[in-house]
Scaffold this motif. Structure first.
Motif, PDB file in Angstrom:
ATOM      1  N   UNK A   1      95.884 -19.298  33.875  1.00 51.56           N
ATOM      2  CA  UNK A   1      95.888 -17.579  33.832  1.00 51.56           C
ATOM      3  C   UNK A   1      96.516 -17.132  33.243  1.00 51.56           C
ATOM      4  N   UNK A   2      97.277 -15.756  32.826  1.00 50.38           N
ATOM      5  CA  UNK A   2      97.250 -15.058  31.584  1.00 50.38           C
ATOM      6  C   UNK A   2      99.104 -16.227  31.524  1.00 50.38           C
ATOM      7  N   UNK A   3      99.213 -16.209  29.980  1.00 49.95           N
ATOM      8  CA  UNK A   3     100.801 -16.971  29.758  1.00 49.95           C
ATOM      9  C   UNK A   3     101.577 -16.197  29.403  1.00 49.95           C
ATOM     10  N   UNK A   4     102.105 -16.036  30.053  1.00 53.67           N
ATOM     11  CA  UNK A   4     102.719 -14.665  29.561  1.00 53.67           C
ATOM     12  C   UNK A   4     103.351 -15.109  28.563  1.00 53.67           C
ATOM     13  N   UNK A   5     103.980 -13.978  27.531  1.00 51.21           N
ATOM     14  CA  UNK A   5     105.294 -14.928  26.520  1.00 51.21           C
ATOM     15  C   UNK A   5     106.152 -14.197  26.743  1.00 51.21           C
ATOM     16  N   UNK A   6     107.501 -15.670  26.408  1.00 51.56           N
ATOM     17  CA  UNK A   6     109.158 -14.948  26.687  1.00 51.56           C
ATOM     18  C   UNK A   6     109.333 -15.570  25.271  1.00 51.56           C
ATOM     19  N   UNK A   7     110.076 -14.273  24.584  1.00 49.23           N
ATOM     20  CA  UNK A   7     110.428 -14.057  23.785  1.00 49.23           C
ATOM     21  C   UNK A   7     111.804 -14.376  23.462  1.00 49.23           C
ATOM     22  N   UNK A   8     112.077 -14.962  22.135  1.00 42.86           N
ATOM     23  CA  UNK A   8     113.296 -14.923  21.821  1.00 42.86           C
ATOM     24  C   UNK A   8     113.929 -13.491  21.893  1.00 42.86           C
ATOM     25  N   UNK A   9     113.610 -12.309  21.482  1.00 39.21           N
ATOM     26  CA  UNK A   9     114.385 -11.126  22.052  1.00 39.21           C
ATOM     27  C   UNK A   9     114.917 -10.867  23.395  1.00 39.21           C
TER      28      UNK A   9
ATOM     29  N   UNK B   1     108.264 -30.628  26.432  1.00 37.04           N
ATOM     30  CA  UNK B   1     109.887 -29.444  26.678  1.00 37.04           C
ATOM     31  C   UNK B   1     110.597 -28.371  25.814  1.00 37.04           C
ATOM     32  N   UNK B   2     110.631 -29.930  24.596  1.00 41.46           N
ATOM     33  CA  UNK B   2     111.461 -29.283  23.137  1.00 41.46           C
ATOM     34  C   UNK B   2     112.637 -29.212  23.642  1.00 41.46           C
ATOM     35  N   UNK B   3     113.203 -28.809  22.725  1.00 37.75           N
ATOM     36  CA  UNK B   3     114.741 -29.076  22.348  1.00 37.75           C
ATOM     37  C   UNK B   3     115.615 -28.642  22.811  1.00 37.75           C
ATOM     38  N   UNK B   4     116.439 -28.854  23.924  1.00 33.08           N
ATOM     39  CA  UNK B   4     117.656 -28.065  24.749  1.00 33.08           C
ATOM     40  C   UNK B   4     118.498 -27.373  23.857  1.00 33.08           C
ATOM     41  N   UNK B   5     118.325 -27.955  22.799  1.00 34.30           N
ATOM     42  CA  UNK B   5     119.568 -27.342  21.665  1.00 34.30           C
ATOM     43  C   UNK B   5     119.385 -25.672  21.520  1.00 34.30           C
ATOM     44  N   UNK B   6     118.084 -25.884  20.381  1.00 35.77           N
ATOM     45  CA  UNK B   6     117.626 -24.820  20.077  1.00 35.77           C
ATOM     46  C   UNK B   6     116.959 -24.010  21.047  1.00 35.77           C
ATOM     47  N   UNK B   7     116.739 -23.969  22.420  1.00 38.02           N
ATOM     48  CA  UNK B   7     116.396 -22.770  23.262  1.00 38.02           C
ATOM     49  C   UNK B   7     118.092 -22.010  23.478  1.00 38.02           C
ATOM     50  N   UNK B   8     119.206 -22.677  23.862  1.00 41.40           N
ATOM     51  CA  UNK B   8     120.643 -22.592  24.099  1.00 41.40           C
ATOM     52  C   UNK B   8     120.792 -21.785  22.698  1.00 41.40           C
ATOM     53  N   UNK B   9     120.566 -21.811  21.853  1.00 43.99           N
ATOM     54  CA  UNK B   9     120.643 -20.920  20.932  1.00 43.99           C
ATOM     55  C   UNK B   9     120.160 -19.260  20.627  1.00 43.99           C
ATOM     56  N   UNK B  10     119.587 -19.493  21.457  1.00 43.24           N
ATOM     57  CA  UNK B  10     118.941 -17.886  21.461  1.00 43.24           C
ATOM     58  C   UNK B  10     119.085 -16.786  22.431  1.00 43.24           C
ATOM     59  N   UNK B  11     120.799 -18.372  23.198  1.00 44.26           N
ATOM     60  CA  UNK B  11     120.552 -17.088  24.410  1.00 44.26           C
ATOM     61  C   UNK B  11     122.057 -16.616  24.565  1.00 44.26           C
ATOM     62  N   UNK B  12     122.899 -15.645  24.754  1.00 45.34           N
ATOM     63  CA  UNK B  12     124.446 -15.813  24.389  1.00 45.34           C
ATOM     64  C   UNK B  12     125.249 -16.938  25.656  1.00 45.34           C
TER      65      UNK B  12
END
Length: 252
Positions: free
Chosen positions: A180-188, A208-219
């Motif tokens: 099904x459509x892979x709706x993107x989630x953006x950093x913004x 999953x990739x890096x937890x730290x790199x994702x957390x850096x995008x979220x206040x």
């Protein structure tokens, strides 16, 4: 634990509702279900023992919920509405939300579309690849559609096929879900999340990739890496459970 069902805009969804206290909504991963992701791993027991009310449901196409074969019937934004309707069905204004892998994607869409319903977000098994996208959904879909697992050579795709067989899933419904459509989630978009966020991923989790790199995008987000665990082994890990319990204790 008896599963109940409710009607989510015409789709029958199976769920459990256990314990008492602040509600935590659990959203399982691809090819999994309530039992495999949350009961057999001790999550339901751990959270209810810690004084939480635990609500978990089988995603559409999974477990005891309706099996749909139309690509238009899936996609994380649509599947997030099943979560919202379950909260509506139970009369809950908001809940802490814990999602694993695909469930973390769904949780993110729930938090973005209905921020007032989400007290906190806990993303398990999905780090920076939430934004980058998980490569190779085509091979996984083909692996699910192959006549037998013996014909599947791609190691990651084979892992998913083996897991889907182990959970006795409807392979055709899962193939539709992943195609099904892979709706993107953006950093913004992630930067607009204002609730407390925890990201927990196994140290060797290439899916999953890096937890730290994702957390850096979220206040204000916190990240925890589970030593020596991959995507499949991190699910029931005690470090994961301890991180979630601590986060729930400390969140405002």
């Amino acid at each position: 634990m008896g599963a109940q069902t409710f009607d989510s805009d015409g789709v029958e969804i199976a769920f459990i509702d256990e314990g008492a206290g602040d509600p935590v909504l659990l959203i399982h991963g691809f090819a999994s279900n309530i039992a495999t992701n949350w009961i057999d791993t001790g999550w339901v027991e751990t959270l209810t023992a810690a004084g939480r009310r635990v609500i978990a449901y089988d995603n559409r196409g999974h477990g005891g919920s309706a099996k749909l074969y139309d690509l238009e019937a899936y996609g994380a934004p649509l599947m997030a509405e099943d979560a919202r309707r379950l909260l509506d069905h139970l009369g809950l204004k908001r809940a802490d939300v814990l999602g694993y892998s695909m469930g973390a994607r769904i949780a993110a869409f729930l938090g973005l579309a209905h921020p007032e319903r989400v007290r906190s977000l806990m993303f398990g098994g999905l780090g920076i690849n939430m934004v980058r996208g998980v490569a190779g959904t085509g091979p996984v879909a083909r692996a699910l559609e192959a006549p037998t697992i013996d014909e599947v050579t791609n190691p990651t795709a084979r892992t998913f096929r083996a897991f889907a067989e182990q959970t006795r899933s409807d392979l055709k419904a899962l193939a539709a879900c992943i195609r099904s459509s892979r709706a993107p989630i953006t950093a913004e978009a992630l930067a607009t999340l204002t609730c407390p966020v925890l990201v927990v991923v196994g140290e060797t989790d290439v899916i999953g990739g890096s937890a730290l790199q994702l957390a850096e995008l979220i206040p204000g987000a916190q990240a925890v890496e589970i030593p020596g665990r991959d995507h499949m082994k991190a699910v029931g890990d005690k470090t994961f459970k301890q991180a979630v319990l601590k986060f729930l204790e400390e969140r405002p």
